[in-house]
Design a protein around this motif. Sequence first.
Motif, PDB file in Angstrom:
ATOM      1  N   VAL A 170      40.327  31.178  43.505  1.00  0.00           N
ATOM      2  CA  VAL A 170      40.630  32.416  44.203  1.00  0.00           C
ATOM      3  C   VAL A 170      41.252  33.419  43.239  1.00  0.00           C
ATOM      4  CG1 VAL A 170      41.942  33.451  46.095  1.00  0.00           C
ATOM      5  CG2 VAL A 170      40.907  31.191  46.384  1.00  0.00           C
ATOM      6  N   GLN A 171      42.065  32.921  42.284  1.00  0.00           N
ATOM      7  CA  GLN A 171      42.770  33.815  41.364  1.00  0.00           C
ATOM      8  C   GLN A 171      41.835  34.727  40.595  1.00  0.00           C
ATOM      9  OE1 GLN A 171      43.192  30.462  41.642  1.00  0.00           O
ATOM     10  NE2 GLN A 171      45.187  29.825  40.840  1.00  0.00           N
ATOM     11  N   ASP A 172      40.725  34.201  40.115  1.00  0.00           N
ATOM     12  CA  ASP A 172      39.802  35.026  39.332  1.00  0.00           C
ATOM     13  C   ASP A 172      38.556  35.417  40.128  1.00  0.00           C
ATOM     14  OD1 ASP A 172      38.310  32.701  39.447  1.00  0.00           O
ATOM     15  OD2 ASP A 172      38.557  32.208  37.327  1.00  0.00           O
ATOM     16  N   GLN A 173      38.645  35.277  41.448  1.00  0.00           N
ATOM     17  CA  GLN A 173      37.585  35.692  42.372  1.00  0.00           C
ATOM     18  C   GLN A 173      36.275  34.927  42.158  1.00  0.00           C
ATOM     19  OE1 GLN A 173      37.503  39.993  41.776  1.00  0.00           O
ATOM     20  NE2 GLN A 173      39.057  40.283  43.345  1.00  0.00           N
ATOM     21  N   SER A 174      36.393  33.686  41.672  1.00  0.00           N
ATOM     22  CA  SER A 174      35.188  32.882  41.478  1.00  0.00           C
ATOM     23  C   SER A 174      34.992  31.846  42.583  1.00  0.00           C
ATOM     24  CB  SER A 174      35.245  32.181  40.112  1.00  0.00           C
ATOM     25  OG  SER A 174      36.302  31.224  40.075  1.00  0.00           O
ATOM     26  N   ALA A 219      43.747  36.200  50.578  1.00  0.00           N
ATOM     27  CA  ALA A 219      42.808  36.754  49.601  1.00  0.00           C
ATOM     28  C   ALA A 219      41.354  36.599  50.045  1.00  0.00           C
ATOM     29  CB  ALA A 219      43.015  36.092  48.245  1.00  0.00           C
ATOM     30  N   LEU A 220      41.040  35.518  50.739  1.00  0.00           N
ATOM     31  CA  LEU A 220      39.663  35.237  51.148  1.00  0.00           C
ATOM     32  C   LEU A 220      39.322  35.767  52.532  1.00  0.00           C
ATOM     33  CD1 LEU A 220      39.365  31.537  49.911  1.00  0.00           C
ATOM     34  CD2 LEU A 220      38.266  33.541  48.893  1.00  0.00           C
ATOM     35  N   GLN A 244      45.793  32.027  49.466  1.00  0.00           N
ATOM     36  CA  GLN A 244      44.339  31.939  49.383  1.00  0.00           C
ATOM     37  C   GLN A 244      43.694  32.456  50.667  1.00  0.00           C
ATOM     38  OE1 GLN A 244      44.053  27.681  48.490  1.00  0.00           O
ATOM     39  NE2 GLN A 244      43.281  28.181  46.455  1.00  0.00           N
ATOM     40  N   ASP A 297      35.851  36.936  53.652  1.00  0.00           N
ATOM     41  CA  ASP A 297      34.753  35.970  53.588  1.00  0.00           C
ATOM     42  C   ASP A 297      34.865  34.841  54.609  1.00  0.00           C
ATOM     43  OD1 ASP A 297      33.530  37.244  51.323  1.00  0.00           O
ATOM     44  OD2 ASP A 297      35.089  36.356  50.073  1.00  0.00           O
TER      45      ASP A 297
END
Length: 372
Positions: free
Chosen positions: A102-106, A129-130, A126, A133
Amino acid sequence: MLRRVIGYPLLALSLVVLAGLVQAAPTQVEDVLGRKVTLELPAKRIVLGFYPEDYLAVGSEQAADRLVGMSLGWFVKSRPATWALYVAQQPQLAKVPDLGNVQDQSFSIEKTLAVRPDVVILADWQYQALAPDLPRLAQAGIPVVVIDYNAQTLARHLASTRILGELTGQAQRAQQMAEEYRQVVETITSRIAQAKQPKPRVYIELGDKGPAEYSYTYGKDMWGAMALLTGGDNVAAPFVERWGSLHPEQLLASKPDVILLAGYENVSNDQAMQIGQDISAETVRARLNGFIQRPGWADLPAVQQGRVYGVYHGATRSIMDAALLQFMAKAFYPDLFADLDPQATYLDFYRRYLPIRPQGTFMLGLAPQGAQ
């Protein structure tokens, strides 16, 4: 007689079917955000976003077999030696698909859907941030449960541990861990409250950039929350809300009585604070000595009194940070907590609840008289 002979297998089959239905009955779990999530327990196919050691500790021997996906990047990058110990003991962990970070959006929702989990366990940060999605998981009927050790509060530590116990079918084991953690915290807070001693002024920094550059310190989160819990007066709190760097001049003006420098075993800077698995006490002291050479630090009370400490960042955000809370309390109030052995607390948790036996330095004072 024939009816009786036929009846027994039918009865046995009925009982098996009934047992399966009882086991598969949906259960409602309330996560740390107060969300009520319905799923079948214990979950058999789990995606884990964060907190792998807490999950493995609570879930016991079967926990690794239930993982169908993980977000591995942070753990493997910062603690490769520790991860290698886990893989050596539980080789199936090496086969768990890495779903990204999640930190690097991968982090990949597609990969998560592909492994068909019964539940996705996410850290609170997390989940936030997500958020855009996550409806895709809901549309696929995949429940998401949120836990949170990052807040470093007693309430969320206990709740997160119990939730992991529900999800893995280890409620009793989780309750035992939670109560042990509560006892550590209550011992610390009650002694400090009764003693009514002046609060030491405390500065905590993640020493990942080395002495040449001031890195993150903490306000109300992480080490800041731990400092508050253990009776410290966090000098960064008025200037840093959650995390960020403190200007060197402001730090010097704050005159901390105690300094904690946090680090990992895997560092990219050869002067960074290095501490953890396979790291010697001599290396930790050498790195601490580098930090106290910073301009102006010789005049700080913490340096003059030998109250500068290295602490393992990898042991935070976890039920295992009970040992770090003990260490901090002992560093802040040495006369109140002379009976505590934080290093033993840390290693004993592994002995009782996890398959690996760490070796190295996880908390250490610069001066011989410091907390060890």
